[in-house]
Design a protein around this motif. Structure first.
Motif, short mmCIF file in Angstrom:
data_model
loop_
_atom_site.label_atom_id
_atom_site.label_comp_id
_atom_site.label_asym_id
_atom_site.label_seq_id
_atom_site.Cartn_x
_atom_site.Cartn_y
_atom_site.Cartn_z
N THR A 95 56.52 -3.20 -31.05
CA THR A 95 57.57 -4.30 -31.32
C THR A 95 57.31 -5.14 -32.55
O THR A 95 56.48 -5.14 -33.10
CB THR A 95 57.40 -5.34 -30.03
OG1 THR A 95 55.95 -6.16 -30.11
CG2 THR A 95 57.62 -4.68 -28.69
N LYS A 96 58.57 -5.86 -32.85
CA LYS A 96 58.66 -6.66 -34.10
C LYS A 96 57.71 -7.75 -33.89
O LYS A 96 57.08 -8.38 -34.60
CB LYS A 96 60.02 -7.15 -34.17
CG LYS A 96 60.15 -7.96 -35.41
CD LYS A 96 61.58 -8.32 -35.75
CE LYS A 96 61.89 -9.08 -36.88
NZ LYS A 96 60.96 -10.27 -37.18
N ASP A 97 57.78 -7.99 -32.62
CA ASP A 97 56.74 -8.97 -32.26
C ASP A 97 55.28 -9.06 -32.75
O ASP A 97 54.48 -9.77 -33.22
CB ASP A 97 56.36 -9.50 -31.01
CG ASP A 97 57.59 -9.63 -30.13
OD1 ASP A 97 58.35 -10.97 -29.62
OD2 ASP A 97 58.77 -8.74 -29.99
N ASN A 141 63.55 5.17 -29.90
CA ASN A 141 63.68 4.11 -29.18
C ASN A 141 64.08 4.42 -27.49
O ASN A 141 64.03 5.70 -27.26
CB ASN A 141 64.82 3.16 -29.79
CG ASN A 141 66.17 3.93 -29.69
OD1 ASN A 141 66.43 4.37 -28.66
ND2 ASN A 141 67.01 3.84 -30.77
N LYS A 149 60.77 0.94 -27.30
CA LYS A 149 61.57 -0.36 -27.14
C LYS A 149 62.90 -0.21 -27.81
O LYS A 149 63.44 1.02 -28.17
CB LYS A 149 60.71 -1.47 -27.63
CG LYS A 149 59.32 -1.67 -27.24
CD LYS A 149 59.23 -2.00 -25.80
CE LYS A 149 58.02 -2.46 -25.30
NZ LYS A 149 56.60 -1.46 -25.51
N HIS A 197 63.30 -2.88 -32.67
CA HIS A 197 61.81 -2.72 -32.82
C HIS A 197 61.27 -1.73 -33.61
O HIS A 197 60.18 -1.62 -34.38
CB HIS A 197 61.15 -2.93 -31.46
CG HIS A 197 61.49 -4.10 -30.66
ND1 HIS A 197 60.94 -5.33 -31.19
CD2 HIS A 197 62.17 -4.20 -29.84
CE1 HIS A 197 61.03 -6.33 -30.45
NE2 HIS A 197 62.22 -5.79 -29.35
#
Length: 348
Positions: free
Chosen positions: A178-180, A204, A224, A228
């Motif tokens: 994830t980008k998180d 993805n 995801k 992401h």
């Protein structure tokens, strides 16, 4: 446009080799291109003691074909009953290079993992003291948390508090999706690194679900949204030292993938370097591939860079669709695009 690229021989900082017939079949697929790999300990039963790790290492080396050079970097499977003294001894002997933490129930063969993180704090404290890295499968397992949110929730609820409670602990966020996770990793000091898999740079969640369920794209952590994936590509191709390759190549026989409750995992050991060359070239970052695959991982783990090399040449690559094992066929990951870079081994 370059037609040839020579890199220090790469390493794989997250690899499943399994055991027995499967081990003997898939080990050459990694050893052909990679010098070393962090070996996952989630066997049945898991690799929980130094004696277990020593025995598993011996089985891996016995399965290595003549003429191939490969070093398995052994790990222990962290449980709530892990003996800190046994762990210290295994590390002091040079046998183990990391300890793996699975939240119980998070992925394949993780039933023996951690449920109460307070119970493993003494082990984590000991690891920080002796400089032994912790490898994390970063997902919560709460049934009320959506599977696509489990990595982000893990960062907030588990990872950040764990790191604050254990200053000095070296941590590898494994197979971030994830980008998180990218953003969190970038905000930390250099005691934290993050591996990115081959398949998460390519697929993805649409690849798994659109037009019918594609079991050979199903993995955990699950792929995801496209935003992401793009964040992972940007991180991998950035050259930043905290991001490096961990394929999480995870072989399952086709009968275990293609059924009503298929196993999670993508088998990418065979064609990873050709796929990465395509991804990095598309991003205009072929010059950053060596950092991602060959340099950043050793720096994080405090190991020397490999002295021998491999060469990637711009010529169509040919790989088998399946690997034949004594427990059934294993499907090689299909990136869904042509592979125009082939890997030719060479030495310095």
């Amino acid at each position: 446009m370059t037609d040839s690229l020579t890199l220090r021989r790469p390493d794989d900082w997250h690899l499943h080799l399994r055991d027995g017939d499967m081990l003997r079949a898939v080990l050459p697929e990694t050893a052909r291109h990679f010098a070393r790999a962090i070996i996952m300990p989630n066997l049945v039963p898991p690799v929980v003691t130094g004696a277990d790790a020593l025995a598993y290492q011996a089985r891996i080396l016995a399965a290595l074909p003549d003429g191939m050079m490969f070093e398995p970097l052994m790990t222990l499977y962290l449980t709530e009953d892990t003996d800190p003294d046994d762990m210290r001894a295994a590390h002091a002997s040079g046998l183990i290079k990391a300890v793996k933490l699975y939240p119980a129930g998070a992925t394949t063969n993780s039933a023996s993992g951690v449920r109460d993180f307070a119970r493993v704090q003494p082990v984590l404290d000991a690891m920080a003291e002796i400089g032994l890295p912790l490898c994390l499968h970063g997902e919560v397992t709460d049934h009320d948390v959506d599977i696509f949110d489990r990595e982000a929730v893990f960062i907030d609820k588990i990872l950040d508090p764990l790191r604050r409670a254990t200053p000095g602990l070296k941590v590898t966020m494994e197979h971030i999706t994830t980008k998180d996770a990218v953003d969190y990793a970038r905000a930390q000091d250099d005691s934290l690194g993050a591996t990115i898999t081959t398949h998460h740079l390519v697929i993805n969640r649409n690849h798994i679900l659109v037009g019918g369920i594609k079991p050979h794209y199903y993995c955990l952590p699950v792929a995801k949204r496209e935003e992401h994936r793009l964040a992972l590509v940007e991180a991998a191709t950035s050259g930043e030292a905290r991001f490096f390759l961990g394929t999480d190549s995870a072989p399952h026989s086709d009968d275990l993938k293609e059924n009503a409750c298929g196993c999670a995992g993508c088998f990418t050991a065979t064609n990873t370097m050709s796929i990465l060359a395509e991804v990095f070239e598309a991003a205009g970052a072929l010059d950053k591939l060596e950092a991602f695959a060959s340099l950043n991982g050793p720096a994080h783990y405090g190991l020397p860079v490999n002295q021998d090399t491999i060469t990637l040449r711009r010529t169509p690559a040919s790989y088998p669709e399946k690997i034949i094992t004594g427990v059934g066929e294993v499907t090689v990951f299909d990136p869904g695009f042509p592979l125009n870079w082939s890997v030719l081994p060479s030495s310095v």
